[in-house]
Design an enzyme around this catalytic site. Structure first.
Site, mmCIF file in Angstrom:
data_model
loop_
_atom_site.group_PDB
_atom_site.id
_atom_site.type_symbol
_atom_site.label_atom_id
_atom_site.label_comp_id
_atom_site.label_asym_id
_atom_site.label_seq_id
_atom_site.Cartn_x
_atom_site.Cartn_y
_atom_site.Cartn_z
ATOM 1 C CG ASN A 41 11.452 -6.942 -83.823
ATOM 2 O OD1 ASN A 41 11.531 -5.962 -83.079
ATOM 3 N ND2 ASN A 41 12.523 -7.586 -84.241
ATOM 4 C CB VAL B 254 14.535 -7.393 -94.924
ATOM 5 C CG1 VAL B 254 13.288 -7.123 -94.115
ATOM 6 C CG2 VAL B 254 14.930 -6.168 -95.726
ATOM 7 C CG ASP B 255 14.639 -5.805 -88.307
ATOM 8 O OD1 ASP B 255 15.094 -4.657 -88.440
ATOM 9 O OD2 ASP B 255 14.031 -6.196 -87.293
ATOM 10 N N GLY C 143 8.773 -13.598 -94.557
ATOM 11 C CA GLY C 143 9.913 -14.350 -94.033
ATOM 12 C C GLY C 143 9.500 -15.122 -92.801
HETATM 13 P P1 ADP Z 1 9.014 -10.723 -91.732
HETATM 14 O O1 ADP Z 1 9.345 -10.848 -90.263
HETATM 15 O O2 ADP Z 1 8.137 -9.536 -92.015
HETATM 16 O O3 ADP Z 1 8.520 -11.990 -92.322
HETATM 17 P P2 ADP Z 1 11.672 -11.148 -92.927
HETATM 18 O O4 ADP Z 1 12.815 -10.212 -92.898
HETATM 19 O O5 ADP Z 1 11.845 -12.447 -92.224
HETATM 20 O O6 ADP Z 1 10.411 -10.305 -92.388
HETATM 21 O O7 ADP Z 1 11.272 -11.438 -94.425
HETATM 22 C C1 ADP Z 1 10.643 -10.516 -95.265
HETATM 23 C C2 ADP Z 1 11.201 -10.653 -96.657
HETATM 24 O O8 ADP Z 1 12.446 -9.993 -96.746
HETATM 25 C C3 ADP Z 1 11.467 -12.094 -97.113
HETATM 26 O O9 ADP Z 1 10.905 -12.269 -98.410
HETATM 27 C C4 ADP Z 1 12.973 -12.181 -97.159
HETATM 28 O O10 ADP Z 1 13.425 -13.067 -98.169
HETATM 29 C C5 ADP Z 1 13.310 -10.761 -97.535
HETATM 30 N N1 ADP Z 1 14.708 -10.325 -97.300
HETATM 31 C C6 ADP Z 1 15.663 -10.858 -96.517
HETATM 32 N N2 ADP Z 1 16.807 -10.140 -96.612
HETATM 33 C C7 ADP Z 1 16.564 -9.131 -97.496
HETATM 34 C C8 ADP Z 1 17.333 -8.062 -98.037
HETATM 35 N N3 ADP Z 1 18.597 -7.866 -97.693
HETATM 36 N N4 ADP Z 1 16.736 -7.222 -98.945
HETATM 37 C C9 ADP Z 1 15.442 -7.396 -99.302
HETATM 38 N N5 ADP Z 1 14.679 -8.382 -98.829
HETATM 39 C C10 ADP Z 1 15.218 -9.238 -97.933
#
Ligand code: ADP
Length: 184
Positions: free
Chosen positions: A30, A39-40, A129
């Protein structure tokens, strides 16, 4: 699933990006680099406090990271050369420049990786996400941006040899496999 574009191997991997092996991973961060869910959260949990401390230092130095832009930290205790924190667009229906901003996330991250001499980099599915970017359109932008980047670079300016799309969700992995098939 793998395909070569010029001399660069593009691959689709299903799983957790923190378990990938290579030089740099990209985080879907963010603007405040505060860490969060998705993923963050996974990257900050796996890499430990040092990543958050470096994010705080960036925040103090330059303020927010704008959507489409990126910032570099170490990987904390993760076995990468670093983490590229890019900020995706929040999906607002498609008329708020989301497509261009998402494409910028990929090109900015790739430029940063190249400047660091990265030989490999892994991307999550940025924006798909909590930011709610439609998955299929996001994948199309990701692949198009990466392929364009590779084609526009001259061999002398291109340290990257391997670029991975790490998909946490099976439906995203299926979308990417189909897209890369069509690049063959
Ligand atoms: P954004 O805020 O950019 O939407 P998110 O983290 O909510 O970011 O989601 C982005 C993508 O990362 C989604 O497709 C989610 O399923 C994926 N994601 C979540 N955890 C992991 C992980 N540990 N490794 C890779 N991708 C992940």
């Amino acid at each position: 699933m793998q395909v070569h574009i010029e001399q660069v191997l593009l691959e689709v991997i299903e799983g957790d990006i923190t378990r990938w092996q290579g030089d740099y991973i990209v985080n879907a961060a963010n603007s405040g680099l505060y860490g969060g869910g998705g993923v963050d959260g996974a990257i900050h949990r796996a890499g430990g406090r040092r990543i958050a401390e470096e994010c705080a230092a960036i925040r103090q130095r330059q303020g927010k990271v704008l959507p489409g832009d990126a910032a570099l930290t170490s990987a904390g205790s993760l076995p990468f050369r670093g983490i590229i924190h890019t900020v995706g667009p929040i999906w607002k229906g498609g008329s708020a420049n989301e497509t261009a901003v998402l494409a910028e996330c990929y090109s900015t991250s790739l430029n940063l990786a190249c400047a660091e001499g990265a030989q490999s980099i892994a991307f999550p599915n940025i924006g798909t996400g909590v930011y709610n970017f439609p998955k299929s359109a996001a994948a199309q932008i990701a692949v198009t941006s990466v392929v364009r980047f590779i084609r526009e670079k001259t061999a002398a300016n291109m340290p990257l040899k391997r670029i991975a799309f790490v998909c946490f969700e099976p439906d995203n992995a299926a979308i990417y496999r189909e897209l890369l098939e069509s690049c063959r």
